[in-house]
Design an enzyme around this catalytic site. Sequence first.
Site, PDB file in Angstrom:
ATOM      1  N   GLY A   1       1.484   9.197  -7.307  1.00 39.40           N
ATOM      2  CA  GLY A   1       1.356   8.844  -5.889  1.00 39.40           C
ATOM      3  C   GLY A   1       0.311   7.760  -5.723  1.00 39.40           C
ATOM      4  O   GLY A   1       0.138   6.919  -6.607  1.00 39.40           O
ATOM      5  N   GLU A   2      -0.376   7.769  -4.600  1.00 37.46           N
ATOM      6  CA  GLU A   2      -1.449   6.810  -4.253  1.00 37.46           C
ATOM      7  C   GLU A   2      -0.922   5.396  -4.002  1.00 37.46           C
ATOM      8  O   GLU A   2      -1.647   4.545  -3.516  1.00 37.46           O
ATOM      9  CB  GLU A   2      -2.525   6.686  -5.357  1.00 37.46           C
ATOM     10  CG  GLU A   2      -3.255   7.941  -5.699  1.00 37.46           C
ATOM     11  CD  GLU A   2      -4.305   7.731  -6.809  1.00 37.46           C
ATOM     12  OE1 GLU A   2      -4.513   6.571  -7.232  1.00 37.46           O
ATOM     13  OE2 GLU A   2      -4.906   8.722  -7.236  1.00 37.46           O
ATOM     14  N   GLY A   3       0.322   5.119  -4.392  1.00 40.36           N
ATOM     15  CA  GLY A   3       0.838   3.741  -4.334  1.00 40.36           C
ATOM     16  C   GLY A   3       0.928   3.110  -5.711  1.00 40.36           C
ATOM     17  O   GLY A   3       1.302   1.936  -5.840  1.00 40.36           O
TER      18      GLY A   3
END
Length: 580
Positions: A546-548
């Site tokens: 996640g997080e980008g």
Amino acid sequence: MAESTAGGYPPEQRDAIYKVIAERRDVRRGFRPDPVPADVLGRVLAAAHQAPSVGFSQPWDFIVITDRARRERIAALARRRRDEFAADLPGARARAFDQLKIESILDTPVNIVVSCDRTRGGRHTLGRATQPRTADFSSVLAVANLWLAARAEGLGVGWVSFFAERELAAELGLPAHLEVIAYLCVGYVTEFAPEPELQTAGWARRRPVAWAVHAEEFGRRGMPGEEPVDPLADLLAAIAPADADAMTAARERQDRMTKPRGSLGALEDVSARLAGLAGSCPPPLPEPACVAVFAADHGVHAQGVSPWPQEVTAQMVANFLAGGAVVNAFAAQAGAEVTVVDVGVAADLEPVPGLLPRKIGRGTADFTAGPAMTRDQAVAAVVTGAEIARDLVAAGNRCLVTGDMGIANTTASAALICAFTGADPAGATGRGTGIDALTYAKKIEVVCRGLARHQPDPADPLAVLAAFGGFEHAALAGFILGAAALRVPVILDGVIAGAAALAAVALAPDAIAACFAGHRSAEPGHAVTLSHLGLRPLVDLGLRLGEGTGALLALPLVQSAARALRDVATFDSAGVADKL
Ligand SMILES: Cc1cc2nc3c(=O)[nH]c(=O)nc-3n(C[C@H](O)[C@H](O)[C@H](O)COP(=O)(O)O)c2cc1C
């Protein structure tokens, strides 16, 4: 009628006022060396001195600097701070900043410093006692008067703020109780640019006036005399399908480029989709890029679906802001900026640069016990996400990247994916950060219970978001819709962004034109999502962070696809023989 305009200026004088306001520019280029006559400078300073001031305290002073040696020392101070600022910029921004001229200290014949004395007038200065900052505001109004009067005289003014204020104050011999408000470079110019240079350079855009005007209370946007804007309806109405002609032109150009037909594989499709989104071939390069990490907490965490404590959401937000997370490393590598948005973290977060405080609530409610959020909260989160997209694009970004953080958000994502696609919870629920078999079984059971409780109707996407969503899912849906409305590409990260994209596309099917799937996450629900959306992931490395992070890895691919379409020669232009 006559009464209401009594005291107003005749039309030509009024037009002159609006003209000088519209044509005032911050000027940095094209200064002429000729000196400014004393009488002209005197008129401009007298105009500055007529500014309104809190309690009529007139806190300003004007220091007029012409001495070359002094200006050279001051220019050196500004250069040092400029270099520090430049060193901190992400790749594409740094390249753009390199082209910008930000001061004309030595190119202009005269510099004027406007200062503020916050003590002038004593302690009973009307208004300032309750709002000390109004002293500074008053000096700024003197700057505004000076700037406008100068424009009318044909004098350009450039405001330079690349100073450590006390360093500059020392150079000017300013007493300790005086503060520098503005450093202005003044001189005659060859011409005034029609629009802000930062807009011409693509650094930032002017926000439409309707975005800045609110009726009665903040958020009810709309110009006087017009119906208040319904931000969600406006957003959805602004989304249109890809431009078929631009896509055809891109495909034709790909076929004529000096390479075998189709040899860029999936990137040919990416470039055609970028052209379709922009409505032009070639499309603009998708840079600079900015990743917005939407962070929020989830009530369903109470069901024991994650081994991580909820506090980790806030702790990771601090890590993003300190630059210590994987998203920061990948963003630095890709030359993208990182913005963190608190849309619903359960903890109070300290205000720091890079954090956008947009809390809709302190975490959602447990969706096994009732809806995660109200419908109003879902709408507010969607609109918030769209506004963030808009602000980031107005700030000059040409590519948006989704990021997310929220302990337990893979559980909420699984429920959303099942609701929108009809997938079976056992096939759409994943192990998230890594959970044992027992917790995994419980997670599937929690998703099943939620679906049974809410009986979601995918035709009512806001209800689905309200039932299961995290605030970050709803805000990400808005972010995607915002990108689509502005016709700027948005690179989707993994399963959380995918779940949000399902909601976005359910609200506005044409929003898919703006979406590029950055990668395929290891979460099983993500594959279901991508095939439902009809998106092909650009990277498939088994990431599940996640997080980008996955989307950022795809950023150079999207940018390369656009650049190839723009830069690569065609058989006819390069004189290369095509295949027989
Ligand atoms: C408070 C303030 C500080 C500014 N500092 C700088 C600066 O350090 N360097 C610069 O090039 N422009 C600076 N500017 C100019 C702005 O970039 C400019 O006003 C803006 O882009 C809008 O363009 P316009 O003034 O031509 O309408 C400053 C403007 C203001 C109001």
